[in-house]
Design an enzyme around this catalytic site. Structure first.
Site, PDB file in Angstrom:
ATOM      1  N   ARG A   3     -63.453   3.755  32.943  1.00 45.22           N
ATOM      2  CA  ARG A   3     -64.420   4.657  32.306  1.00 45.22           C
ATOM      3  C   ARG A   3     -64.894   4.096  30.965  1.00 45.22           C
ATOM      4  NH1 ARG A   3     -60.193   9.477  32.651  1.00 45.22           N
ATOM      5  NH2 ARG A   3     -59.645   8.198  34.451  1.00 45.22           N
ATOM      6  N   LYS A  57     -48.990  -0.901  34.758  1.00 42.92           N
ATOM      7  CA  LYS A  57     -48.707  -0.322  36.079  1.00 42.92           C
ATOM      8  C   LYS A  57     -47.360  -0.838  36.569  1.00 42.92           C
ATOM      9  CE  LYS A  57     -53.486  -0.138  37.837  1.00 42.92           C
ATOM     10  NZ  LYS A  57     -53.659   1.319  37.993  1.00 42.92           N
TER      11      LYS A  57
HETATM   12  N1  BES Z   1     -58.119   0.949  38.946  1.00 39.81           N
HETATM   13  C1  BES Z   1     -57.418   2.161  38.817  1.00 39.81           C
HETATM   14  C2  BES Z   1     -57.703   3.161  39.926  1.00 39.81           C
HETATM   15  C3  BES Z   1     -57.322   2.740  41.327  1.00 39.81           C
HETATM   16  C4  BES Z   1     -56.128   3.160  41.875  1.00 39.81           C
HETATM   17  C5  BES Z   1     -58.177   1.978  42.106  1.00 39.81           C
HETATM   18  C6  BES Z   1     -55.785   2.798  43.162  1.00 39.81           C
HETATM   19  C7  BES Z   1     -57.838   1.604  43.389  1.00 39.81           C
HETATM   20  C8  BES Z   1     -56.641   2.015  43.912  1.00 39.81           C
HETATM   21  C9  BES Z   1     -57.778   2.831  37.499  1.00 39.81           C
HETATM   22  O1  BES Z   1     -58.123   1.997  36.456  1.00 39.81           O
HETATM   23  C10 BES Z   1     -56.578   3.619  37.047  1.00 39.81           C
HETATM   24  O2  BES Z   1     -55.566   3.031  36.845  1.00 39.81           O
HETATM   25  N2  BES Z   1     -56.750   4.932  36.911  1.00 39.81           N
HETATM   26  C11 BES Z   1     -55.703   5.802  36.497  1.00 39.81           C
HETATM   27  C12 BES Z   1     -56.276   6.784  35.501  1.00 39.81           C
HETATM   28  C13 BES Z   1     -55.241   7.615  34.793  1.00 39.81           C
HETATM   29  C14 BES Z   1     -54.393   6.756  33.900  1.00 39.81           C
HETATM   30  C15 BES Z   1     -55.950   8.686  33.991  1.00 39.81           C
HETATM   31  C16 BES Z   1     -55.180   6.517  37.726  1.00 39.81           C
HETATM   32  O3  BES Z   1     -55.962   6.846  38.626  1.00 39.81           O
HETATM   33  O4  BES Z   1     -53.964   6.721  37.806  1.00 39.81           O
HETATM   34 ZN    ZN Z   2     -56.489   1.239  35.357  1.00 40.71          ZN
END
Ligand code: BES
Ligand code: ZN
Ligand code: ZN
Length: 506
Positions: free
Chosen positions: A354, A280
């Site tokens: 997931r 990230k």
């Molecule tokens: N933990 C994050 C989702 C999240 C984002 C939680 C903001 C709380 C606040 C999750 O693991 C993630 O990074 N999801 C990605 C999925 C994508 C790569 C398909 C997302 O939502 O961007």
């Molecule tokens: Zn994530």
């Protein structure tokens, strides 16, 4: 933890640091709500006018601090807005009382004792005020050395007395007991969420769960890396592979001798989500200690169910891992063999929730519970869709989804049903494995739900709560919700367990 009692004392004669009164938005200005008649009388019946002079309206969330008049022992009167006058039979909505009590308790941080002279018409009202006050008084200052200095430190409000109820009445006692157990566990979930990730890792989280389970007669089992390898938990191991702190799967089993139903709760417990190799960027990782909020909610709900002696069996599954990049981390392009036997091509290591959930859901399915509910800070997309206060509910059963929505409404948790459109499944087709962990960007929250659905055992009722929005409050506190970890979904899960115990599974 704030102490709480029901008291029959008169608001005016009580020794306390403050008296909390309710005020509603009347047609001709603020009106003092019932429960505070004696306090109003001490202002010669002019408390409403005084508040109006100060610019108060009685709007929801409004708090006004006033010096108490002679005739009131406490030095301060705190007026909290309840919004418009209640529609029928003068009864206030539980959530209005909860929020008002929460805002008052938060404002009174640093005080020793406050008496709440808010409108109480029945046990439910007393329970709502208790819940709001105990949640609103919450503060996380374990890491603030400055807060430990009694000169500067403002500890949480230490003692709450709720006036106007019937302390010896069974229903009132039960409502307060419920509020105490529920909020103590919910606040513990908040503590876990707020604990920085250098102190909370899968191992230490599992240890906290183990200790609490022992204390409350809950059976607990912790699978460590060795056990996960032996069991073939490729999803959990794959996500935890890059971290110096190995993953865990924790199983908590609360059993009631009078249970007719069995619920399984599954929580996403990523103690830190860096994104892994699909790292990230800065600006997106500062709050990612909150990525275990689903597991914290499940943990709190199981312990609360045990403490309340609910007549339903509840199994909690905490899928714990830290998602880090390193030489041993899972790479985009890797294929994982999951617990269920399915293979997953990892196209983005940041879609890790997931993967850990898939293993835990497949495992939970083996016991054929009456329903599985997973809770997860799963997608930024759900946050885009519903904002930062509402969680999304997806399910493979309309009635069950409706039942969870009702449980959320009854708890005062904003939630909304979301679909699982089958056409989005083909976006996760993989040329190498059975499925990829990513699909179309549009509708990303639903895509994640569809992925999870593939790991639910045949014929099992299942729902998925995406709490990415409400799990962590980055804005100013409001009502009984603090900054930081909120404890989202705990009350909905407990309410669902109560409804299930009462034979109403949906
Ligand atoms: N933990 C994050 C989702 C999240 C984002 C939680 C903001 C709380 C606040 C999750 O693991 C993630 O990074 N999801 C990605 C999925 C994508 C790569 C398909 C997302 O939502 O961007
Ligand atoms: Zn994530
Ligand atoms: Zn995550």
């Amino acid at each position: 933890m704030t102490a709480l009692t029901l008291s029959t004392a008169a608001a005016t004669g009580l020794r306390a640091d403050a008296i909390v009164v309710g005020v509603v938005k009347g047609d001709k200005g603020p009106v003092v709500a019932h429960g505070a008649e004696a306090v109003d009388k001490a202002y010669d019946g002019k408390l409403g006018t005084v508040l109006e002079t100060l610019g108060a309206s009685g709007g929801e969330g409004e708090v006004t601090k006033l010096p108490a008049p002679s005739g009131v022992k406490a030095p301060i009167v705190l007026a909290v807005g309840l919004g418009g006058e209640p529609e029928k039979d003068g009864a206030y909505d539980s959530e209005v009382l909860r929020r008002a009590a929460g805002a008052a308790a938060r404002t009174l941080a640093g005080s020793k004792k406050a008496a709440f002279a808010l409108p109480v018409d029945d046990a439910e009202d007393a329970g709502a005020i208790a819940e709001g006050a105990l949640l609103g008084a919450y503060a996380f200052d374990a890491y603030k050395e400055s807060a430990k200095d009694p000169k500067d430190g403002k500890g949480p409000l230490a003692e709450v007395a709720i006036l106007g109820g019937k302390p010896r009445d069974k229903a009132y006692k039960a409502a307060v007991e419920r509020a105490l157990a529920l909020t103590e566990e919910l606040n513990r979930a908040r503590d876990l969420i707020n604990t920085p990730p250098n102190d909370l890792n899968p191992e230490s989280f599992a240890a906290v769960a183990q200790a609490a389970a022992k204390e409350h007669g809950i059976k607990v089992q912790v699978l460590d890396v060795k056990a996960l390898e032996k069991g073939g938990y490729g999803g959990i191991l794959g996500v935890g592979a890059g971290s110096a702190s190995g993953p865990r799967l924790v199983k908590l089993s609360y059993k009631s001798t009078k249970a007719k139903k069995h619920l399984a709760f599954v929580g996403k417990g990523i103690t830190y989500d860096s994104g892994g190799i699909s790292l990230k960027p800065a600006g997106h990782n500062e709050t990612m200690k909150c990525d275990m909020a689903g597991a914290a909610a499940v943990f709190a709900a199981v312990v609360a169910a045990a403490r309340l002696g609910l007549e339903v069996n509840v199994t909690g599954w905490l899928a714990l891992a830290e998602n880090m990049p390193s030489g041993s981390a899972t790479r985009p392009g890797d294929v994982l063999r999951m617990y269920s036997g399915k293979t997953v091509e990892v196209l983005n290591t940041d879609a890790e929730g997931r993967l850990v959930l898939a293993d835990a859901i497949a495992k939970a399915s083996e016991e054929t519970p009456d329903a599985i509910v997973d809770v997860a800070t799963l997608t930024g997309a759900m946050m885009m869709a519903l904002g930062s206060r509402t969680f999304g509910i997806m399910a493979n059963d309309d009635a069950f989804r409706g039942s969870i929505h009702e449980a959320a409404e009854e708890s005062g948790e904003p939630a909304w049903p979301m679909p699982l459109p089958t056409h989005l499944r083909k976006g996760m087709d993989s040329s190498t494995a059975d499925i990829a962990n990513m699909g179309e960007r549009m509708g990303g929250g639903l895509v994640a739900g569809l992925f999870l659905q593939e790991f639910v055992g045949e014929g099992i009722t299942w729902a998925h709560l995406d709490i990415a929005g409400p799990a962590f409050n980055e804005s100013a506190p409001f009502g009984y919700t603090p900054k930081g970890g909120t404890g989202s979904a705990v009350r909905t899960l407990v309410r669902l367990a109560e409804r299930t115990a009462a034979g109403d599974l949906g």
